[in-house]
Scaffold this motif. Structure first.
Motif, short mmCIF file in Angstrom:
data_model
loop_
_atom_site.label_atom_id
_atom_site.label_comp_id
_atom_site.label_asym_id
_atom_site.label_seq_id
_atom_site.Cartn_x
_atom_site.Cartn_y
_atom_site.Cartn_z
N ASN A 1 0.80 -1.22 0.00
CA ASN A 1 0.00 0.00 0.00
C ASN A 1 0.84 1.28 0.00
O ASN A 1 0.27 2.37 -0.03
N GLN A 2 2.14 1.14 0.03
CA GLN A 2 2.99 2.34 0.00
C GLN A 2 2.89 3.01 -1.37
O GLN A 2 2.73 2.35 -2.39
N THR A 3 3.02 4.32 -1.39
CA THR A 3 2.96 5.03 -2.67
C THR A 3 4.31 5.02 -3.39
O THR A 3 4.36 5.19 -4.60
N TYR A 4 5.39 4.80 -2.67
CA TYR A 4 6.71 4.63 -3.30
C TYR A 4 6.87 3.15 -3.59
O TYR A 4 6.80 2.32 -2.67
N SER A 5 7.08 2.80 -4.84
CA SER A 5 7.01 1.39 -5.23
C SER A 5 8.36 0.70 -5.45
O SER A 5 8.40 -0.51 -5.65
N ASN A 6 9.45 1.44 -5.41
CA ASN A 6 10.75 0.82 -5.68
C ASN A 6 11.37 0.29 -4.38
O ASN A 6 12.29 0.88 -3.82
N TRP A 7 10.84 -0.81 -3.90
CA TRP A 7 11.30 -1.43 -2.67
C TRP A 7 11.38 -2.93 -2.86
O TRP A 7 10.79 -3.48 -3.79
N ASP A 8 12.13 -3.58 -1.99
CA ASP A 8 12.06 -5.03 -1.88
C ASP A 8 12.16 -5.41 -0.42
O ASP A 8 12.64 -4.65 0.41
N LEU A 9 11.63 -6.57 -0.11
CA LEU A 9 11.61 -7.09 1.25
C LEU A 9 12.53 -8.30 1.28
O LEU A 9 12.35 -9.26 0.53
N CYS A 10 13.55 -8.24 2.14
CA CYS A 10 14.54 -9.31 2.26
C CYS A 10 14.32 -10.02 3.60
O CYS A 10 14.49 -9.40 4.65
N LEU A 11 13.92 -11.27 3.53
CA LEU A 11 13.58 -12.03 4.72
C LEU A 11 14.65 -13.06 5.05
O LEU A 11 15.07 -13.82 4.17
N ALA A 12 15.08 -13.09 6.30
CA ALA A 12 16.01 -14.10 6.79
C ALA A 12 15.26 -14.90 7.85
O ALA A 12 14.97 -14.40 8.93
N ASP A 13 14.92 -16.14 7.52
CA ASP A 13 14.04 -16.96 8.37
C ASP A 13 14.84 -17.95 9.19
O ASP A 13 15.39 -18.91 8.68
N GLY A 14 14.89 -17.73 10.50
CA GLY A 14 15.59 -18.62 11.42
C GLY A 14 14.65 -19.58 12.13
O GLY A 14 15.01 -20.14 13.16
N SER A 15 13.45 -19.78 11.56
CA SER A 15 12.46 -20.67 12.18
C SER A 15 12.94 -22.11 12.19
O SER A 15 13.86 -22.49 11.47
N GLU A 16 12.28 -22.92 13.04
CA GLU A 16 12.64 -24.33 13.11
C GLU A 16 12.30 -25.08 11.82
O GLU A 16 12.99 -26.00 11.43
N LYS A 17 11.23 -24.67 11.15
CA LYS A 17 10.87 -25.25 9.86
C LYS A 17 10.18 -24.20 9.02
O LYS A 17 9.63 -23.23 9.53
N GLU A 18 10.21 -24.40 7.70
CA GLU A 18 9.57 -23.45 6.80
C GLU A 18 8.05 -23.58 6.89
O GLU A 18 7.52 -24.68 7.00
N ASN A 19 7.38 -22.44 6.82
CA ASN A 19 5.93 -22.39 6.85
C ASN A 19 5.44 -22.35 5.40
O ASN A 19 5.64 -21.35 4.70
#
Length: 96
Positions: free
Chosen positions: A51-69
């Protein structure tokens, strides 16, 4: 409520923000650690970013969970703006 009513942009203002062209358009990377992330919070994060009006972004996720969801992976794979790395272990243990 009064502050929101007086300060929140209306739909026309939001659309004008989306159409704004900048001389520089840097990519903003949001780096987010995950650990057994609650799906509700993850969905709220994605909706907020979309929903942001600035669109040049990316989300970098580092998942340390016990298992992938698998359900979260389905949501992640729907967007080319989301980068995901499963770490297999929690690397952010602040208690040690």
């Amino acid at each position: 409520d009064i502050w929101i009513r007086n300060n929140e942009p209306n739909n026309e203002e939001l659309e004008n923000q989306r159409k704004t062209e900048f001389k520089l358009n840097p990519k903003i990377s949001i780096i987010t650690p995950m650990y057994n992330t609650n799906e509700k919070f993850f969905i709220e994060l994605i909706e907020s970013l979309n929903n942001q009006t600035y669109s040049n972004w990316d989300l970098c996720l580092a998942d340390g969970s016990e298992k992938e969801n698998n359900h979260l992976l389905e949501l992640i794979n729907k967007s080319d703006k989301i980068k995901y790395k499963f770490l297999k272990t929690n690397k952010c243990n602040i208690l040690n």
